[in-house]
Design a protein around this motif. Structure first.
Motif, PDB file in Angstrom:
ATOM      1  N   SER A  50     -13.589  55.010  32.720  1.00  0.00           N
ATOM      2  CA  SER A  50     -13.680  54.181  33.931  1.00  0.00           C
ATOM      3  C   SER A  50     -12.386  54.095  34.728  1.00  0.00           C
ATOM      4  CB  SER A  50     -14.133  52.769  33.542  1.00  0.00           C
ATOM      5  OG  SER A  50     -13.260  52.216  32.570  1.00  0.00           O
ATOM      6  N   ASN A  51     -11.246  54.481  34.139  1.00  0.00           N
ATOM      7  CA  ASN A  51      -9.974  54.329  34.844  1.00  0.00           C
ATOM      8  C   ASN A  51      -9.483  55.610  35.504  1.00  0.00           C
ATOM      9  OD1 ASN A  51      -9.506  51.562  34.517  1.00  0.00           O
ATOM     10  ND2 ASN A  51      -8.749  51.848  32.441  1.00  0.00           N
ATOM     11  N   GLY A  52     -10.365  56.568  35.669  1.00  0.00           N
ATOM     12  CA  GLY A  52     -10.024  57.765  36.425  1.00  0.00           C
ATOM     13  C   GLY A  52      -9.105  58.709  35.675  1.00  0.00           C
ATOM     14  N   SER A  53      -8.374  59.506  36.427  1.00  0.00           N
ATOM     15  CA  SER A  53      -7.501  60.516  35.817  1.00  0.00           C
ATOM     16  C   SER A  53      -6.118  59.938  35.541  1.00  0.00           C
ATOM     17  CB  SER A  53      -7.385  61.729  36.734  1.00  0.00           C
ATOM     18  OG  SER A  53      -6.645  61.396  37.887  1.00  0.00           O
ATOM     19  N   LEU A  54      -5.408  60.619  34.642  1.00  0.00           N
ATOM     20  CA  LEU A  54      -4.034  60.218  34.332  1.00  0.00           C
ATOM     21  C   LEU A  54      -3.156  60.342  35.569  1.00  0.00           C
ATOM     22  CD1 LEU A  54      -1.805  59.429  32.334  1.00  0.00           C
ATOM     23  CD2 LEU A  54      -1.676  61.834  31.646  1.00  0.00           C
ATOM     24  N   GLU A  55      -3.395  61.355  36.385  1.00  0.00           N
ATOM     25  CA  GLU A  55      -2.615  61.548  37.607  1.00  0.00           C
ATOM     26  C   GLU A  55      -2.775  60.366  38.557  1.00  0.00           C
ATOM     27  OE1 GLU A  55      -1.904  65.003  41.012  1.00  0.00           O
ATOM     28  OE2 GLU A  55      -3.831  64.886  39.979  1.00  0.00           O
ATOM     29  N   SER A  56      -4.033  59.923  38.772  1.00  0.00           N
ATOM     30  CA  SER A  56      -4.263  58.788  39.682  1.00  0.00           C
ATOM     31  C   SER A  56      -3.701  57.493  39.095  1.00  0.00           C
ATOM     32  CB  SER A  56      -5.764  58.638  39.960  1.00  0.00           C
ATOM     33  OG  SER A  56      -6.469  58.335  38.762  1.00  0.00           O
ATOM     34  N   MET A  57      -3.735  57.354  37.751  1.00  0.00           N
ATOM     35  CA  MET A  57      -3.182  56.155  37.114  1.00  0.00           C
ATOM     36  C   MET A  57      -1.678  56.070  37.323  1.00  0.00           C
ATOM     37  SD  MET A  57      -2.986  55.149  33.087  1.00  0.00           S
ATOM     38  CE  MET A  57      -1.357  55.872  32.881  1.00  0.00           C
ATOM     39  N   VAL A  58      -0.983  57.192  37.087  1.00  0.00           N
ATOM     40  CA  VAL A  58       0.477  57.211  37.238  1.00  0.00           C
ATOM     41  C   VAL A  58       0.861  56.939  38.683  1.00  0.00           C
ATOM     42  CG1 VAL A  58       2.503  58.693  37.094  1.00  0.00           C
ATOM     43  CG2 VAL A  58       0.848  58.699  35.237  1.00  0.00           C
ATOM     44  N   LYS A  59       0.147  57.530  39.628  1.00  0.00           N
ATOM     45  CA  LYS A  59       0.453  57.311  41.043  1.00  0.00           C
ATOM     46  C   LYS A  59       0.194  55.865  41.454  1.00  0.00           C
ATOM     47  CE  LYS A  59      -0.189  62.030  42.758  1.00  0.00           C
ATOM     48  NZ  LYS A  59      -0.983  62.917  43.633  1.00  0.00           N
ATOM     49  N   PRO A  71     -12.435  44.275  25.868  1.00  0.00           N
ATOM     50  CA  PRO A  71     -12.830  45.688  25.887  1.00  0.00           C
ATOM     51  C   PRO A  71     -11.834  46.591  26.591  1.00  0.00           C
ATOM     52  CG  PRO A  71     -14.080  44.446  27.515  1.00  0.00           C
ATOM     53  CD  PRO A  71     -13.275  43.448  26.747  1.00  0.00           C
ATOM     54  N   GLY A  72     -10.869  46.018  27.311  1.00  0.00           N
ATOM     55  CA  GLY A  72      -9.901  46.841  28.012  1.00  0.00           C
ATOM     56  C   GLY A  72      -9.547  46.254  29.360  1.00  0.00           C
ATOM     57  N   MET A  73      -8.925  47.062  30.203  1.00  0.00           N
ATOM     58  CA  MET A  73      -8.510  46.616  31.531  1.00  0.00           C
ATOM     59  C   MET A  73      -8.847  47.691  32.550  1.00  0.00           C
ATOM     60  SD  MET A  73      -4.723  44.900  31.040  1.00  0.00           S
ATOM     61  CE  MET A  73      -4.004  46.345  30.270  1.00  0.00           C
ATOM     62  N   THR A  74      -8.992  47.238  33.766  1.00  0.00           N
ATOM     63  CA  THR A  74      -9.120  48.185  34.861  1.00  0.00           C
ATOM     64  C   THR A  74      -7.713  48.594  35.320  1.00  0.00           C
ATOM     65  OG1 THR A  74      -9.128  46.464  36.555  1.00  0.00           O
ATOM     66  CG2 THR A  74     -11.259  47.085  35.596  1.00  0.00           C
ATOM     67  N   ARG A 134      -9.623  51.363  27.508  1.00  0.00           N
ATOM     68  CA  ARG A 134      -8.526  51.001  26.601  1.00  0.00           C
ATOM     69  C   ARG A 134      -7.339  51.944  26.767  1.00  0.00           C
ATOM     70  NH1 ARG A 134      -7.985  46.273  24.412  1.00  0.00           N
ATOM     71  NH2 ARG A 134      -6.839  47.203  22.679  1.00  0.00           N
ATOM     72  N   PHE A 135      -7.326  52.705  27.848  1.00  0.00           N
ATOM     73  CA  PHE A 135      -6.251  53.638  28.191  1.00  0.00           C
ATOM     74  C   PHE A 135      -6.027  54.679  27.092  1.00  0.00           C
ATOM     75  CE2 PHE A 135      -5.761  50.276  31.159  1.00  0.00           C
ATOM     76  CZ  PHE A 135      -5.259  50.866  32.307  1.00  0.00           C
TER      77      PHE A 135
END
Length: 502
Positions: free
Chosen positions: A281-290, A316-319, A368-369
């Motif tokens: 649900s949290n997309g790609s690692l690239e979009s997370m880092v940006k 359950p985790g975070m957005t 949960r990253f």
């Protein structure tokens, strides 16, 4: 005598108007139900009555006549039922052979091996024998997804159906389906799925037959290439199996001959084939880092690092939004993310799979990253059974690879030298192979990109250099020369953000 019988049993009286005529009654049929004990009385009004009693047993061919009607009705109904069943069988047989004819011409059917996989033989000879998985999506799941994609069904909630990303050979949706809930679905791109619709529009236009035929052939080649890449991706994910750092394959849907499809109508086109995978649900690692590069609304100095905050959380985790507001992304977080990616790559390599496209954009992030490697469009199988044997080789070991796509960050020195030695495009295609070494090489470039927060693309300096001084050489050929000559660090130079302990 039967006159009296009839008078008594029917409780009726017969009177004769003309006394000179003989009284004659013809009884044409006696029913079996008339059997019984009777008393008959004859009187003329003047003489004493004559009474007789007797036991009547009717023995006629009509003894079982009351059952004959039911037997006749039963036979007629049975004949009608058999006729209906026969017609249905004929219809089903016609539909089955039509379905089989469609499936036999399918690209997916052509990729199904005729012989089973023989694990005693070298893997190189077994690549084409790996079958497509048969964990098919249900008819309701297929109809729901295609209904959303084609616009026939409107999602009640926005999260029930939305696009997550798209590329040249595929498009990924988030979709809520029966039985599986929220999942990610990968289909062929819209340009390929709507070929038939556009073809109908062109027929109504003024295009010549030759141009229509050329466009149709071009679209068929595009469809074949995209479908084959989707098939290879499904096979690799199926072969990879389950791992915490690999996106799991859940369901598949492609043309297949099955009897249940005669009733449910589950047969689909090549263009509508897809597979379902777990949703991150949290997309790609690239979009997370940006996202963490952007300023946060919470300017507190007491923020925990990402994985410290997750360790103290029981939910359950975070957005991404919650994490961005309440956490900071440290080097230790990036190292832990890179370690998870390394675990996934190592698992794939031990399964004799080379991903061939390790990059931050191809790593998905769960609630949960947890990092999960995805996008197996360029992946392939190694030619060696033994992982240690693979690593012991001095030179790059080639792999079977159906498509000729190659990511720039996968261009290893061995492969670059081989491409430069090739004198013709055909030889270059033949040499366009990959190995497990390419995953190690691209993982190094992935680390460089990750610790620079994905702000700089690999070999951007080379691209700028070529734009300033153009000599007609292609970017790929120039990159191959740079890599083969060992001048990579000139373009992937050290940056202060990359921690020394790496």
């Amino acid at each position: 005598f039967f006159l009296f019988l009839l008078l008594l049993t029917r409780k009726s009286k017969l009177r004769r108007k003309d006394e000179s005529r003989p009284f004659i009654i013809h009884i044409t049929r006696v029913q079996a139900s008339d059997t019984g004990y009777y008393t008959c009385e004859l009187t003329n009004g003047r003489d004493s009555s004559l009474r007789r009693s007797f036991d009547l047993r009717v023995k006629t061919p009509y003894l079982h006549s009351r059952f004959r009607r039911f037997i006749a009705i039963f036979i007629i109904l049975s004949a009608c039922l058999i006729l209906i069943l026969l017609i249905l069988l004929i219809i089903l047989a016609v539909k089955y052979f039509k379905m089989k004819k469609i499936v036999d011409t399918s690209i997916f059917h052509a990729q199904q091996p005729d012989e089973p996989e023989d694990k005693s033989q070298p893997p190189m000879t077994q690549l084409t024998r790996i079958r497509l998985p048969d964990n098919f999506a249900s008819t309701q799941q297929v109809r729901t997804l295609l209904g959303y994609v084609n616009g026939d069904i409107t999602p009640v909630v926005k999260d029930d159906f939305k696009e997550l990303g798209h590329g040249q050979y595929g498009i990924v949706y988030q979709v809520r389906l029966p039985e599986v809930g929220l999942v990610a679905a990968k289909l062929l791109p819209e340009s390929i799925r709507n070929i038939e619709r556009r073809r109908d529009k062109r027929k109504k236009g003024d295009d010549s037959e030759e141009s229509q035929e050329m466009i149709s052939k071009k679209h068929e080649l595009q469809k074949k290439k995209a479908a084959e890449m989707l098939i290879d991706e499904i096979k690799v994910m199926y072969k990879a199996g389950k791992h915490v750092n690999i996106v799991s394959l859940l369901k598949v849907a492609y043309p297949e001959t099955k009897f249940k499809y005669l009733i449910t109508g589950g047969l689909i086109r090549d263009e509508d084939s897809f597979y379902l995978m777990e949703l991150c649900s949290n997309g790609s690692l690239e979009s997370m880092v940006k996202r963490f590069l952007q300023p946060s609304s919470n300017i507190s100095n007491k923020k925990l690092s990402l994985y410290e905050a997750l360790a103290k959380q029981n939910g359950p985790g975070m957005t991404i939004t919650q994490a961005h507001d309440s956490c900071i992304l440290t080097d230790d977080d990036l190292i832990l993310a890179a370690y998870q990616v390394a675990c996934g790559v190592d698992y794939l390599n031990r399964k004799q799979i080379a991903h061939c496209d390790i990059a931050a954009r191809n790593v998905l992030v769960s609630a949960r990253f947890i990092m999960k490697i995805c996008d197996f469009g360029l992946a392939t199988w190694t030619t060696y059974k033994n992982y240690r044997e693979q690593l012991a080789q001095n030179d790059s070991v080639q792999l079977q690879k159906k498509n000729n796509e190659l990511a720039t960050h996968n261009l290893t020195p061995e492969l670059a030298r081989a491409i430069l030695r090739a004198s013709t495009p055909d030889e270059r295609i033949l040499l366009n192979k990959s190995s497990i070494k390419s995953d190690v090489w691209s993982f190094g470039i992935f680390l460089w990109t990750l610790f620079l927060k994905c702000r700089i693309r690999p070999f951007n300096k080379l691209l700028e250099e070529m734009e300033n001084k153009s000599d007609g050489e292609t970017f790929f050929h120039r990159l191959a020369r740079v890599v083969s000559e060992g001048r990579v660090l000139k373009y992937l130079d050290y940056q202060p953000e990359i921690p020394r302990k790496m």
